[in-house]
Design a protein around this motif. Structure first.
Motif, short mmCIF file in Angstrom:
data_model
loop_
_atom_site.label_atom_id
_atom_site.label_comp_id
_atom_site.label_asym_id
_atom_site.label_seq_id
_atom_site.Cartn_x
_atom_site.Cartn_y
_atom_site.Cartn_z
N VAL A 1 5.38 -5.78 3.90
CA VAL A 1 5.15 -6.80 2.89
C VAL A 1 3.73 -7.38 2.93
O VAL A 1 3.27 -7.95 1.96
CB VAL A 1 6.17 -7.96 2.98
N ASP A 2 3.05 -7.23 4.07
CA ASP A 2 1.70 -7.79 4.19
C ASP A 2 0.91 -6.96 5.20
O ASP A 2 1.42 -6.65 6.28
CB ASP A 2 1.77 -9.25 4.66
N VAL A 3 -0.32 -6.62 4.84
CA VAL A 3 -1.19 -5.83 5.70
C VAL A 3 -2.57 -6.50 5.74
O VAL A 3 -3.16 -6.74 4.69
CB VAL A 3 -1.33 -4.37 5.19
N THR A 4 -3.04 -6.80 6.94
CA THR A 4 -4.40 -7.27 7.13
C THR A 4 -5.17 -6.15 7.80
O THR A 4 -4.73 -5.62 8.83
CB THR A 4 -4.45 -8.55 7.99
N VAL A 5 -6.29 -5.78 7.21
CA VAL A 5 -7.09 -4.66 7.71
C VAL A 5 -8.42 -5.19 8.20
O VAL A 5 -9.10 -5.95 7.50
CB VAL A 5 -7.32 -3.61 6.59
N PHE A 6 -8.79 -4.77 9.40
CA PHE A 6 -10.08 -5.14 10.00
C PHE A 6 -10.94 -3.89 10.04
O PHE A 6 -10.54 -2.88 10.64
CB PHE A 6 -9.87 -5.69 11.41
N LEU A 7 -12.09 -3.95 9.42
CA LEU A 7 -13.07 -2.85 9.44
C LEU A 7 -14.33 -3.33 10.14
O LEU A 7 -14.74 -4.48 9.94
CB LEU A 7 -13.44 -2.41 8.02
N THR B 1 -5.15 -7.84 2.79
CA THR B 1 -6.42 -8.50 3.00
C THR B 1 -7.26 -7.58 3.86
O THR B 1 -6.77 -7.05 4.86
CB THR B 1 -6.23 -9.85 3.73
N THR B 2 -8.51 -7.37 3.47
CA THR B 2 -9.43 -6.53 4.24
C THR B 2 -10.64 -7.37 4.61
O THR B 2 -11.25 -7.97 3.73
CB THR B 2 -9.87 -5.29 3.44
N VAL B 3 -10.95 -7.41 5.90
CA VAL B 3 -12.10 -8.18 6.37
C VAL B 3 -12.97 -7.33 7.27
O VAL B 3 -12.49 -6.39 7.91
CB VAL B 3 -11.67 -9.46 7.13
N GLU B 4 -14.24 -7.66 7.30
CA GLU B 4 -15.15 -6.99 8.22
C GLU B 4 -15.27 -7.84 9.49
O GLU B 4 -15.39 -9.06 9.42
CB GLU B 4 -16.53 -6.81 7.60
N VAL B 5 -15.22 -7.17 10.63
CA VAL B 5 -15.39 -7.83 11.92
C VAL B 5 -16.56 -7.19 12.65
O VAL B 5 -16.90 -6.03 12.39
CB VAL B 5 -14.11 -7.76 12.78
N ASN B 6 -17.16 -7.93 13.54
CA ASN B 6 -18.31 -7.44 14.30
C ASN B 6 -17.93 -6.29 15.24
O ASN B 6 -18.68 -5.34 15.40
CB ASN B 6 -18.94 -8.59 15.08
N ALA B 7 -16.77 -6.40 15.87
CA ALA B 7 -16.32 -5.38 16.81
C ALA B 7 -14.82 -5.52 17.01
O ALA B 7 -14.23 -6.55 16.69
CB ALA B 7 -17.04 -5.55 18.14
N LEU B 8 -14.22 -4.45 17.56
CA LEU B 8 -12.81 -4.46 17.93
C LEU B 8 -12.76 -4.16 19.43
O LEU B 8 -13.74 -3.69 20.01
CB LEU B 8 -12.04 -3.44 17.09
N PRO B 9 -11.62 -4.40 20.09
CA PRO B 9 -11.57 -4.31 21.55
C PRO B 9 -11.88 -2.93 22.15
O PRO B 9 -12.27 -2.84 23.31
CB PRO B 9 -10.14 -4.70 21.90
N THR B 10 -11.70 -1.89 21.40
CA THR B 10 -12.04 -0.54 21.85
C THR B 10 -12.99 0.04 20.81
O THR B 10 -13.15 -0.53 19.73
CB THR B 10 -10.77 0.33 22.01
N PRO B 11 -13.62 1.19 21.03
CA PRO B 11 -14.59 1.71 20.06
C PRO B 11 -13.94 2.32 18.82
O PRO B 11 -14.07 3.50 18.52
CB PRO B 11 -15.37 2.74 20.87
N ILE B 12 -13.20 1.49 18.11
CA ILE B 12 -12.52 1.91 16.88
C ILE B 12 -13.18 1.22 15.69
O ILE B 12 -13.83 0.19 15.86
CB ILE B 12 -11.00 1.60 16.92
#
Length: 140
Positions: free
Chosen positions: A87-93, A119-130
Protein backbone atom coordinates in the motif's frame (compact mmCIF):
# COMPACT_ATOMS: atom_id res chain seq x y z
CA UNK A 1 3.32 -15.27 12.29
CA UNK A 2 0.54 -16.17 14.70
CA UNK A 3 1.07 -13.27 17.10
CA UNK A 4 -0.71 -10.21 15.61
CA UNK A 5 2.18 -7.98 16.68
CA UNK A 6 4.99 -10.32 15.74
CA UNK A 7 8.33 -9.70 14.12
CA UNK A 8 9.56 -11.81 11.24
CA UNK A 9 12.70 -12.54 9.28
CA UNK A 10 12.78 -14.14 5.86
CA UNK A 11 15.07 -17.06 5.08
CA UNK A 12 15.38 -15.76 1.49
CA UNK A 13 16.21 -12.07 2.05
CA UNK A 14 19.65 -10.67 2.96
CA UNK A 15 20.58 -10.44 6.60
CA UNK A 16 19.94 -7.15 8.38
CA UNK A 17 22.96 -4.90 8.94
CA UNK A 18 21.75 -4.04 12.44
CA UNK A 19 19.40 -5.16 15.20
CA UNK A 20 16.06 -5.03 13.40
CA UNK A 21 13.69 -7.53 11.78
CA UNK A 22 12.83 -7.76 8.10
CA UNK A 23 9.22 -7.02 8.99
CA UNK A 24 6.79 -6.51 11.83
CA UNK A 25 3.07 -7.14 11.74
CA UNK A 26 0.82 -4.74 13.63
CA UNK A 27 -2.85 -5.58 13.27
CA UNK A 28 -3.62 -6.00 9.58
CA UNK A 29 -0.51 -4.18 8.38
CA UNK A 30 3.00 -5.40 7.69
CA UNK A 31 5.84 -2.86 8.06
CA UNK A 32 9.09 -3.74 6.30
CA UNK A 33 12.42 -2.42 7.49
CA UNK A 34 14.61 -0.84 4.82
CA UNK A 35 15.37 -3.45 2.15
CA UNK A 36 18.34 -3.23 -0.17
CA UNK A 37 19.56 -5.26 -3.15
CA UNK A 38 22.21 -7.39 -1.38
CA UNK A 39 22.08 -11.15 -1.92
CA UNK A 40 21.24 -13.52 0.94
CA UNK A 41 24.27 -15.02 2.69
CA UNK A 42 26.86 -12.73 1.11
CA UNK A 43 27.95 -9.13 0.76
CA UNK A 44 27.38 -9.33 -2.99
CA UNK A 45 25.39 -6.45 -4.42
CA UNK A 46 24.09 -7.12 -7.92
CA UNK A 47 25.52 -4.68 -10.44
CA UNK A 48 28.16 -3.25 -8.09
CA UNK A 49 31.89 -3.39 -8.79
CA UNK A 50 34.22 -2.47 -5.93
CA UNK A 51 37.99 -2.05 -5.82
CA UNK A 52 40.28 -3.68 -3.23
CA UNK A 53 39.58 -0.84 -0.78
CA UNK A 54 35.84 -1.53 -0.97
CA UNK A 55 35.07 1.67 -2.86
CA UNK A 56 32.40 1.52 -5.55
CA UNK A 57 34.00 1.70 -8.99
CA UNK A 58 30.77 1.30 -10.95
CA UNK A 59 27.18 0.22 -10.42
CA UNK A 60 24.12 -0.74 -12.44
CA UNK A 61 20.96 0.80 -10.95
CA UNK A 62 18.73 -1.46 -13.08
CA UNK A 63 20.31 -4.62 -11.62
CA UNK A 64 19.95 -3.19 -8.12
CA UNK A 65 16.27 -2.36 -8.73
CA UNK A 66 15.46 -5.90 -9.86
CA UNK A 67 17.29 -7.34 -6.86
CA UNK A 68 15.68 -5.07 -4.26
CA UNK A 69 12.21 -5.79 -5.65
CA UNK A 70 12.95 -9.53 -5.43
CA UNK A 71 14.06 -9.14 -1.80
CA UNK A 72 10.88 -7.21 -0.93
CA UNK A 73 8.78 -9.94 -2.58
CA UNK A 74 10.54 -12.65 -0.51
CA UNK A 75 9.85 -10.81 2.74
CA UNK A 76 6.23 -10.13 1.87
CA UNK A 77 5.52 -13.73 0.92
CA UNK A 78 7.35 -15.21 3.92
CA UNK A 79 5.28 -12.92 6.17
CA UNK A 80 1.97 -14.03 4.67
CA UNK A 81 1.41 -11.04 2.42
CA UNK A 82 2.06 -10.45 -1.27
CA UNK A 83 3.22 -7.94 -3.85
CA UNK A 84 -0.40 -7.06 -4.67
CA UNK A 85 -1.02 -6.05 -1.03
CA UNK A 86 1.63 -3.31 -0.94
CA UNK A 87 0.00 0.00 0.00
CA UNK A 88 2.95 2.36 0.49
CA UNK A 89 6.54 2.38 -0.79
CA UNK A 90 9.27 4.83 0.17
CA UNK A 91 12.30 4.67 -2.10
CA UNK A 92 15.73 6.01 -1.19
CA UNK A 93 18.14 6.69 -4.06
CA UNK A 94 21.72 7.88 -3.65
CA UNK A 95 21.79 9.54 -7.09
CA UNK A 96 18.43 10.93 -8.16
CA UNK A 97 19.86 12.86 -11.12
CA UNK A 98 21.46 9.87 -12.86
CA UNK A 99 19.30 6.98 -11.61
CA UNK A 100 15.70 8.21 -11.40
CA UNK A 101 14.73 7.57 -15.03
CA UNK A 102 16.03 3.98 -15.01
CA UNK A 103 14.57 3.27 -11.56
CA UNK A 104 11.20 4.73 -12.63
CA UNK A 105 11.17 2.53 -15.76
CA UNK A 106 11.92 -0.65 -13.79
CA UNK A 107 9.45 0.36 -11.03
CA UNK A 108 6.70 0.67 -13.65
CA UNK A 109 7.33 -2.91 -14.80
CA UNK A 110 6.80 -4.26 -11.28
CA UNK A 111 3.94 -2.00 -10.24
CA UNK A 112 1.76 -1.73 -13.35
CA UNK A 113 -1.06 -3.80 -11.77
CA UNK A 114 -0.64 -2.73 -8.16
CA UNK A 115 -0.02 0.97 -7.67
CA UNK A 116 0.81 1.65 -4.02
CA UNK A 117 1.44 5.18 -2.82
CA UNK A 118 5.07 6.09 -3.45
CA UNK A 119 7.61 8.59 -2.24
CA UNK A 120 11.11 8.78 -3.73
CA UNK A 121 13.86 10.74 -2.01
CA UNK A 122 17.55 11.22 -2.57
CA UNK A 123 19.88 10.44 0.33
CA UNK A 124 23.58 11.14 0.70
CA UNK A 125 24.46 7.52 1.49
CA UNK A 126 23.02 4.19 2.62
CA UNK A 127 24.56 1.84 5.23
CA UNK A 128 26.21 -0.40 2.63
CA UNK A 129 27.49 0.52 -0.87
CA UNK A 130 24.03 0.31 -2.44
CA UNK A 131 22.25 2.87 -4.59
CA UNK A 132 18.64 2.02 -3.66
CA UNK A 133 16.66 0.96 -0.59
CA UNK A 134 12.91 0.47 -0.12
CA UNK A 135 10.72 0.94 2.95
CA UNK A 136 7.31 -0.67 2.49
CA UNK A 137 3.93 -1.12 4.14
CA UNK A 138 1.54 -3.88 3.05
CA UNK A 139 -1.72 -5.43 4.12
CA UNK A 140 -1.63 -8.92 5.57
Amino acid sequence: MNDPNSIMNSDKAPEAVGLYPHARRVGGLLFLSGVGPRKKGSKEIPGVTQNEAGEVVSYDIEAQCHSVFENVRHILEDAGSSWSKLVDVTVFLTNMKDDFATYNKVYAQYFKDNQPCRTTVEVNALPTPIAIELKCVAEV
